[in-house]
Write a protein that holds these residues in place. Structure first.
Motif, PDB file in Angstrom:
ATOM      1  N   PRO A   1       0.800  -1.323   0.070  1.00  0.00           N
ATOM      2  CA  PRO A   1       0.064   0.019  -0.040  1.00  0.00           C
ATOM      3  C   PRO A   1       0.848   1.308   0.015  1.00  0.00           C
ATOM      4  CG  PRO A   1      -0.148  -1.085   2.051  1.00  0.00           C
ATOM      5  CD  PRO A   1       0.816  -1.838   1.164  1.00  0.00           C
ATOM      6  N   GLY A   2       1.966   0.942   0.618  1.00  0.00           N
ATOM      7  CA  GLY A   2       2.998   2.374   0.664  1.00  0.00           C
ATOM      8  C   GLY A   2       3.850   2.327  -0.474  1.00  0.00           C
ATOM      9  N   VAL A   3       3.909   3.577  -1.188  1.00  0.00           N
ATOM     10  CA  VAL A   3       4.888   3.606  -2.516  1.00  0.00           C
ATOM     11  C   VAL A   3       5.685   4.828  -2.083  1.00  0.00           C
ATOM     12  CG1 VAL A   3       5.103   4.095  -4.867  1.00  0.00           C
ATOM     13  CG2 VAL A   3       2.835   2.783  -3.826  1.00  0.00           C
ATOM     14  N   ILE A   4       7.217   4.424  -2.348  1.00  0.00           N
ATOM     15  CA  ILE A   4       8.167   5.436  -2.180  1.00  0.00           C
ATOM     16  C   ILE A   4       8.287   6.180  -3.487  1.00  0.00           C
ATOM     17  CG2 ILE A   4      10.677   5.834  -1.767  1.00  0.00           C
ATOM     18  CD1 ILE A   4      10.690   3.276  -0.053  1.00  0.00           C
ATOM     19  N   THR A   5       7.884   7.221  -3.263  1.00  0.00           N
ATOM     20  CA  THR A   5       7.872   8.437  -4.552  1.00  0.00           C
ATOM     21  C   THR A   5       9.000   9.152  -4.764  1.00  0.00           C
ATOM     22  OG1 THR A   5       6.493  10.024  -3.268  1.00  0.00           O
ATOM     23  CG2 THR A   5       5.185   8.216  -4.515  1.00  0.00           C
ATOM     24  N   SER A   6       9.651   9.391  -3.459  1.00  0.00           N
ATOM     25  CA  SER A   6      11.016  10.376  -3.837  1.00  0.00           C
ATOM     26  C   SER A   6      12.150   9.649  -2.709  1.00  0.00           C
ATOM     27  CB  SER A   6      10.564  11.856  -3.577  1.00  0.00           C
ATOM     28  OG  SER A   6       9.999  12.062  -2.241  1.00  0.00           O
ATOM     29  N   PHE A   7      13.212  10.241  -3.088  1.00  0.00           N
ATOM     30  CA  PHE A   7      14.477   9.915  -2.324  1.00  0.00           C
ATOM     31  C   PHE A   7      15.547  10.951  -2.398  1.00  0.00           C
ATOM     32  CE2 PHE A   7      18.241   7.723  -1.140  1.00  0.00           C
ATOM     33  CZ  PHE A   7      17.617   7.017  -0.021  1.00  0.00           C
TER      34      PHE A   7
ATOM     35  N   VAL B   1       6.661   9.337   0.841  1.00  0.00           N
ATOM     36  CA  VAL B   1       5.894   7.899   0.705  1.00  0.00           C
ATOM     37  C   VAL B   1       4.265   8.451   0.441  1.00  0.00           C
ATOM     38  CG1 VAL B   1       5.174   5.872   2.004  1.00  0.00           C
ATOM     39  CG2 VAL B   1       7.326   6.842   2.334  1.00  0.00           C
ATOM     40  N   THR B   2       3.820   7.672  -0.474  1.00  0.00           N
ATOM     41  CA  THR B   2       2.339   7.988  -0.708  1.00  0.00           C
ATOM     42  C   THR B   2       1.506   6.659  -0.413  1.00  0.00           C
ATOM     43  OG1 THR B   2       2.812   9.197  -2.756  1.00  0.00           O
ATOM     44  CG2 THR B   2       0.603   8.141  -2.396  1.00  0.00           C
ATOM     45  N   ASN B   3       0.578   6.833   0.397  1.00  0.00           N
ATOM     46  CA  ASN B   3      -0.248   5.694   0.993  1.00  0.00           C
ATOM     47  C   ASN B   3      -1.599   5.526  -0.140  1.00  0.00           C
ATOM     48  OD1 ASN B   3      -2.023   4.059   2.449  1.00  0.00           O
ATOM     49  ND2 ASN B   3      -2.809   5.448   3.475  1.00  0.00           N
ATOM     50  N   ARG B   4      -1.619   4.568  -0.859  1.00  0.00           N
ATOM     51  CA  ARG B   4      -2.569   3.965  -1.720  1.00  0.00           C
ATOM     52  C   ARG B   4      -3.699   3.386  -1.083  1.00  0.00           C
ATOM     53  NH1 ARG B   4      -1.602   0.220  -5.888  1.00  0.00           N
ATOM     54  NH2 ARG B   4      -0.352  -1.009  -4.419  1.00  0.00           N
ATOM     55  N   ALA B   5      -3.730   2.912   0.274  1.00  0.00           N
ATOM     56  CA  ALA B   5      -4.921   2.285   0.871  1.00  0.00           C
ATOM     57  C   ALA B   5      -6.001   3.263   1.431  1.00  0.00           C
ATOM     58  CB  ALA B   5      -4.384   1.649   2.053  1.00  0.00           C
TER      59      ALA B   5
ATOM     60  N   VAL C   1       5.286   7.680  11.766  1.00  0.00           N
ATOM     61  CA  VAL C   1       4.486   8.705  11.002  1.00  0.00           C
ATOM     62  C   VAL C   1       3.119   8.031  10.359  1.00  0.00           C
ATOM     63  CG1 VAL C   1       4.592  10.261   9.012  1.00  0.00           C
ATOM     64  CG2 VAL C   1       6.654   9.938  10.290  1.00  0.00           C
ATOM     65  N   SER C   2       2.208   8.865  10.533  1.00  0.00           N
ATOM     66  CA  SER C   2       0.910   8.497  10.153  1.00  0.00           C
ATOM     67  C   SER C   2       0.438   8.977   8.838  1.00  0.00           C
ATOM     68  CB  SER C   2      -0.382   8.716  11.109  1.00  0.00           C
ATOM     69  OG  SER C   2      -1.825   8.269  10.646  1.00  0.00           O
ATOM     70  N   ILE C   3       0.401   8.304   7.768  1.00  0.00           N
ATOM     71  CA  ILE C   3      -0.054   8.911   6.546  1.00  0.00           C
ATOM     72  C   ILE C   3      -1.687   8.715   6.297  1.00  0.00           C
ATOM     73  CG2 ILE C   3       0.378   8.780   4.152  1.00  0.00           C
ATOM     74  CD1 ILE C   3       3.002   7.736   4.660  1.00  0.00           C
ATOM     75  N   PRO C   4      -2.360   9.686   5.749  1.00  0.00           N
ATOM     76  CA  PRO C   4      -3.791   9.604   5.859  1.00  0.00           C
ATOM     77  C   PRO C   4      -4.101   8.784   4.431  1.00  0.00           C
ATOM     78  CG  PRO C   4      -3.169  11.522   5.314  1.00  0.00           C
ATOM     79  CD  PRO C   4      -1.939  11.030   5.791  1.00  0.00           C
ATOM     80  N   PRO C   5      -5.384   8.297   4.393  1.00  0.00           N
ATOM     81  CA  PRO C   5      -5.682   7.498   3.314  1.00  0.00           C
ATOM     82  C   PRO C   5      -5.502   8.125   1.911  1.00  0.00           C
ATOM     83  CG  PRO C   5      -7.452   7.230   4.728  1.00  0.00           C
ATOM     84  CD  PRO C   5      -6.481   8.233   5.314  1.00  0.00           C
ATOM     85  N   ARG C   6      -4.644   7.433   0.874  1.00  0.00           N
ATOM     86  CA  ARG C   6      -4.496   8.193  -0.240  1.00  0.00           C
ATOM     87  C   ARG C   6      -3.705   9.445  -0.058  1.00  0.00           C
ATOM     88  NH1 ARG C   6      -9.466   5.702  -0.682  1.00  0.00           N
ATOM     89  NH2 ARG C   6      -9.542   3.960  -2.114  1.00  0.00           N
ATOM     90  N   GLY C   7      -2.849   9.700   0.913  1.00  0.00           N
ATOM     91  CA  GLY C   7      -2.134  10.772   1.193  1.00  0.00           C
ATOM     92  C   GLY C   7      -0.639  10.471   1.096  1.00  0.00           C
ATOM     93  N   SER C   8       0.168  11.458   1.398  1.00  0.00           N
ATOM     94  CA  SER C   8       1.612  11.479   1.251  1.00  0.00           C
ATOM     95  C   SER C   8       2.272  12.096   2.286  1.00  0.00           C
ATOM     96  CB  SER C   8       1.958  12.092  -0.030  1.00  0.00           C
ATOM     97  OG  SER C   8       1.400  11.684  -1.132  1.00  0.00           O
ATOM     98  N   ALA C   9       3.665  11.826   2.740  1.00  0.00           N
ATOM     99  CA  ALA C   9       4.137  12.300   3.716  1.00  0.00           C
ATOM    100  C   ALA C   9       5.650  12.094   3.562  1.00  0.00           C
ATOM    101  CB  ALA C   9       3.652  11.587   5.163  1.00  0.00           C
ATOM    102  N   ASN C  10       6.430  12.782   4.056  1.00  0.00           N
ATOM    103  CA  ASN C  10       7.979  12.556   4.072  1.00  0.00           C
ATOM    104  C   ASN C  10       8.555  12.086   5.407  1.00  0.00           C
ATOM    105  OD1 ASN C  10       8.568  13.843   1.552  1.00  0.00           O
ATOM    106  ND2 ASN C  10       8.304  15.876   2.310  1.00  0.00           N
ATOM    107  N   ILE C  11       9.508  11.098   5.403  1.00  0.00           N
ATOM    108  CA  ILE C  11      10.011  10.525   6.282  1.00  0.00           C
ATOM    109  C   ILE C  11      11.573  10.741   6.502  1.00  0.00           C
ATOM    110  CG2 ILE C  11      10.342   8.220   7.477  1.00  0.00           C
ATOM    111  CD1 ILE C  11       7.455   9.044   6.928  1.00  0.00           C
TER     112      ILE C  11
END
Length: 367
Positions: free
Chosen positions: A227-233, A250-254, A284-294
């Motif tokens: 469900p979690g996709v690494i979109t940037s690094f 990270v983007t949450n697809r769930a 870190v909590s990522i909301p449904p279909r949202g994104s966040a930086n770790i």
């Protein structure tokens, strides 16, 4: 008890002992009376013989009946065991796409239906007909398997008799749910088979396929898209030499909140095997279909190990994902992990006083 014997004798003058008289042996006396009482034509002797014959015949008939019932039970016994090669096979889904854009465009699901096959061998002395089986495990709901027809189809009409030493194949569809577990937790993968025996009776037998449900089932869930996709690094430089921060998008697809954290064993592995001190940030909590930086702070503690890991492109399982509603410390949480190459070649080379190394993952800069 004593035996008193009294001798009577004549004490008159000129008295004499009485002359002894001989008696016949006891056996002769008894035998004479037996023969006299039970002569060949005596009716008592005839009735006794008839009764004795009836008793012997009855005992023989009872023994034969008991032995026949035992033999019937022995014939009806089922002796099945798993086939030695490929006893339980599960078709696995295709590998998920590796391109980030394809992953983001693909709806996420943690469930999949896969065809499963069970093969058992008839070890009994008589042919049997395997009517079906129910297979349970922790990764999928109870699956009903039916005899497999040629070509892989399954239908109740394809039941055939399996001779002694023959193999019966059963097939069906199992519904895997890899992101969650059922409320009942059958640790082992178990098959409960229904069999028709040679005497026409229906019996059941239970076989354990896998004690910990981790042979084929785990392979299916490992191939499911995360469900979690690494979109940037990228990297955040620091003024302190040998220290930098890895920034992971990270983007949450769930459709549920996703919890992301750095596992403790990943921190231990990076330090002991790669000479890098990785400081785990707060989950870190990522909301449904949202994104966040770790943000993951890293510092070099051993140049030799750090240079080796940078040149070798080491990437340990550095990020863990789980349903936020379960929490990271829940014993039943379904946790997945993704590897990250946290060794930044340029930063490590600069700190260790060496020329720049070829950029291998994580050599870029985010600011």
């Amino acid at each position: 008890m004593g035996l008193e014997i009294e001798f009577d004798y004549d004490d008159t003058e000129g008295g004499r002992w009485s002359a002894p008289s001989e008696t016949q042996p006891l056996r002769a006396r008894v035998g004479r009376r037996w023969n006299a009482g039970l002569a060949a034509g005596n009716p008592l002797f005839v009735h006794l013989g008839i009764a004795l014959a009836a008793l012997v015949l009855g005992a023989a008939s009872t023994a034969g009946f008991t032995q026949g019932r035992q033999a019937a039970r022995d014939r009806a016994a089922t002796v099945l065991h798993l086939a030695p090669v490929g006893p339980f096979v599960i078709d696995s889904p295709p590998s998920p796409p590796t391109d980030v854009r394809q992953l983001l465009a693909t709806p996420w699901t943690d469930a999949v239906d896969e065809h499963v096959t069970l093969r058992v061998v008839n070890d009994g002395p008589d042919p049997v007909t395997v009517l079906g089986a129910q297979v349970t495990a922790s990764q999928f709901a109870p699956a009903t398997l039916l005899p497999a027809a040629p070509g892989g189809a399954t239908a109740a009409t394809t039941t055939t008799t399996t001779a002694p030493g023959g193999v019966s194949a059963l097939g069906g569809v199992a519904h895997f749910v890899c992101g969650d577990f059922p409320s009942v937790d059958p640790v082992a993968t178990v098959a409960r088979l229904t069999v028709r025996t040679a005497d026409g009776g229906t019996r059941s037998q239970t076989l354990m396929i896998d004690r910990f449900s981790d042979i084929e089932e785990q392979r299916v869930c490992q191939r499911m898209p995360e469900p979690g996709v690494i979109t940037s690094f990228g990297l955040l430089h620091s003024k302190t030499r040998g220290t930098y921060t890895v920034l992971v998008g990270v983007t949450n697809r769930a459709p549920f909140p996703l919890l992301v954290w750095v596992p403790a064993d990943a921190v231990t592995s990076w330090r002991s095997d790669s000479g890098l001190d990785v400081r785990a940030p707060a989950p870190v909590s990522i909301p449904p279909r949202g994104s966040a930086n770790i943000a993951i702070p890293v510092s070099v503690v051993s140049c030799a190990l750090a240079l080796e890991s940078a040149q070798g492109g080491y990437g340990y399982d550095s990020l863990a994902f789980a349903d936020f509603r379960d929490g990271p410390h829940n014993a039943r949480v379904h946790q997945t992990e993704q590897g990250l190459a946290l060794a930044a070649p340029d930063e490590i080379a600069k700190y260790c006083g060496l020329p720049e190394l070829p950029g291998i993952g994580g050599g870029g800069s985010a600011g």
